[in-house]
Enzyme design. Structure first.
Site, short mmCIF file in Angstrom:
data_model
loop_
_atom_site.label_atom_id
_atom_site.label_comp_id
_atom_site.label_asym_id
_atom_site.label_seq_id
_atom_site.Cartn_x
_atom_site.Cartn_y
_atom_site.Cartn_z
N GLY A 84 -6.86 -1.57 5.18
CA GLY A 84 -6.51 -1.89 3.79
C GLY A 84 -7.06 -0.87 2.81
N ASP A 85 -8.24 -0.35 3.09
CA ASP A 85 -8.82 0.69 2.24
C ASP A 85 -8.01 1.98 2.35
OD1 ASP A 85 -10.85 -1.16 1.76
OD2 ASP A 85 -12.05 -0.39 3.41
N SER A 106 -1.06 -6.10 0.93
CA SER A 106 -1.18 -5.61 2.31
C SER A 106 -0.92 -6.76 3.27
CB SER A 106 -2.56 -4.99 2.54
OG SER A 106 -3.60 -5.90 2.24
N GLY A 118 3.19 -4.61 7.31
CA GLY A 118 3.29 -3.54 6.32
C GLY A 118 2.72 -3.90 4.97
#
Length: 296
Positions: free
Chosen positions: A242-243, A211, A216
Site C-alpha cells: 500500500g505504501d 487500495s 488492484g
C-alpha cells in the site's frame, strides 16, 4: 521533491519461517531489518525509483543509523525513548503475520516540531502516513492539512482518517476495511467501492485512492472513476504494498502506482525495490469499470 511525514516510524524485522505453528519453536532464516513506517516506506520507494524525497519523523539513534545506511534524506525530531519494533513472520506461500508495537508517547512539543519541520521541508507534495503514536491527537493530520499551502496526501486509519476528511486533503488512500469503516458498510463490488469513494469525496478530499490488494485499486477524482490492477503470479510479501502504491501514484498516477505495488509484492522485505519493465507490463488500467466484479 515529495516530503513524507511518519509520526509513528518503526524498525521492521522480517523473519522467513517454514510454517507458522502456534506454541512451537520456529526456526527463522536470517532477518531482514529495515527502517520503516508508512511514510518512510513511501520515501524509500520514491528514492529507489529516482524521485527526490525527504522523510520527516521522530527517531532514536538506531532508527537514524538505519535511515542513513539506506540513503534516506531526513529531518528528524530526536526523542528520548526507543521507536517501536514491528515483526513480520513470512511463510513460503506469501502469508504474513505481523505484530506491531504501539510506539513511544510523543509530547505536545514533539507534535509542534513535527508539524513545523514538515511544513518547512519545501515539498511540492506532502504525504502523511501511518498510525498516530500515543500522545498525538486524532486531528494531527487534519491540522497539517489546514496549515499547508500545498497538496497533502493522507494514508491513515481510524479516528485520524475520520478527522482529516473535513479538512479537505488533496488525497486520501483507504484500503477496503478503512473504506468500509468510513461509510458504515463493506463494499461488495467495484461499483460499491466507486460509490463509497464518491461519497467520501463529496465530504472534502479532492481524490480518493482505494487500495484493494489483489483486486488492484480504484481512483475517484474530479475526472471520474478508474480501476486498475497488476497481475503478479507469485507474491512474496504484501507488507508495504500500500505504501508503494501511494509512492507510485505520487510519482506518476494510477498506472505507476500499480507498477510500484507489483514490484513491492515480489520482494521479501517491507521496502519497495526498483520497478522493472515486467512490473509495468503487469499493469492493466481498465477503460470501463466492471461494476459487478466482487472485491475481497
Amino acid at each position: 521533491m515529495i516530503v513524507t511525514l511518519t509520526p509513528n516510524p518503526a524498525i521492521d524485522r522480517t523473519l522467513a519461517v517454514p510454517a507458522l505453528v502456534r506454541g512451537e519453536v520456529l526456526r527463522a532464516a536470517a532477518p531482514v531489518v529495515e527502517a520503516s513506517g508508512k511514510g518512510v516506506n513511501v520515501a524509500k520507494a520514491l528514492l529507489v525509483n529516482g524521485h527526490a524525497a525527504k522523510a520527516v519523523l521522530p527517531a532514536d539513534d538506531q532508527l537514524l543509523e538505519l535511515l542513513r545506511a539506506a540513503g534516506v534524506p531526513c529531518d528528524v525530531a530526536r526523542i528520548g525513548g526507543a521507536v517501536r519494533t514491528n515483526v513480520s513472520l513470512l511463510e513460503p506461500d506469501g502469508t504474513v503475520t505481523k505484530v506491531n508495537e504501539p510506539g513511544p508517547a510523543l509530547s505536545s512539543e514533539d507534535r509542534r516540531r513535527l508539524l513545523s519541520m514538515t511544513l518547512a521541508a519545501g515539498g511540492s507534495v506532502i504525504a502523511a502516513s501511518g498510525s498516530l503514536p500515543p500522545g498525538l491527537p486524532a486531528d494531527f493530520y487534519a491540522e497539517l492539512v489546514e496549515r499547508s499551502d500545498g497538496p497533502v496526501a493522507v494514508d491513515t486509519s481510524g479516528l485520524a482518517l475520520k478527522a482529516v476528511i473535513g479538512a479537505r486533503p488533496w488525497l486520501i488512500k483507504p484500503n477496503l476495511d478503512e473504506l468500509a469503516e468510513l461509510v458504515g458498510q463493506r463494499p461488495q463490488t467495484l461499483a460499491d467501492v466507486v460509490s463509497a469513494a464518491r461519497a467520501l469525496r463529496s465530504k472534502g478530499p479532492q481524490a480518493v485512492l482505494v487500495s484493494l490488494g489483489g483486486d488492484g485499486a480504484v481512483l475517484v477524482d474530479g475526472t471520474g472513476a478508474r480501476h486498475g490492477e497488476a497481475v503478479v503470479d507469485r507474491p512474496r510479501n504484501t507488507v508495504g504494498a500500500g505504501d508503494a502504491l501511494l509512492a507510485g501514484f505520487l510519482a506518476g498516477g494510477l498506472t505507476e502506482a500499480l507498477a510500484y505495488a507489483a514490484a513491492a509484492v515480489r520482494h521479501v522485505g517491507t521496502h519497495a525495490p526498483a520497478v522493472t519493465p515486467a512490473d509495468r507490463a503487469a499493469v492493466r488500467v481498465h477503460q470501463n469499470i466492471d461494476g459487478g466484479r466482487r472485491v475481497e
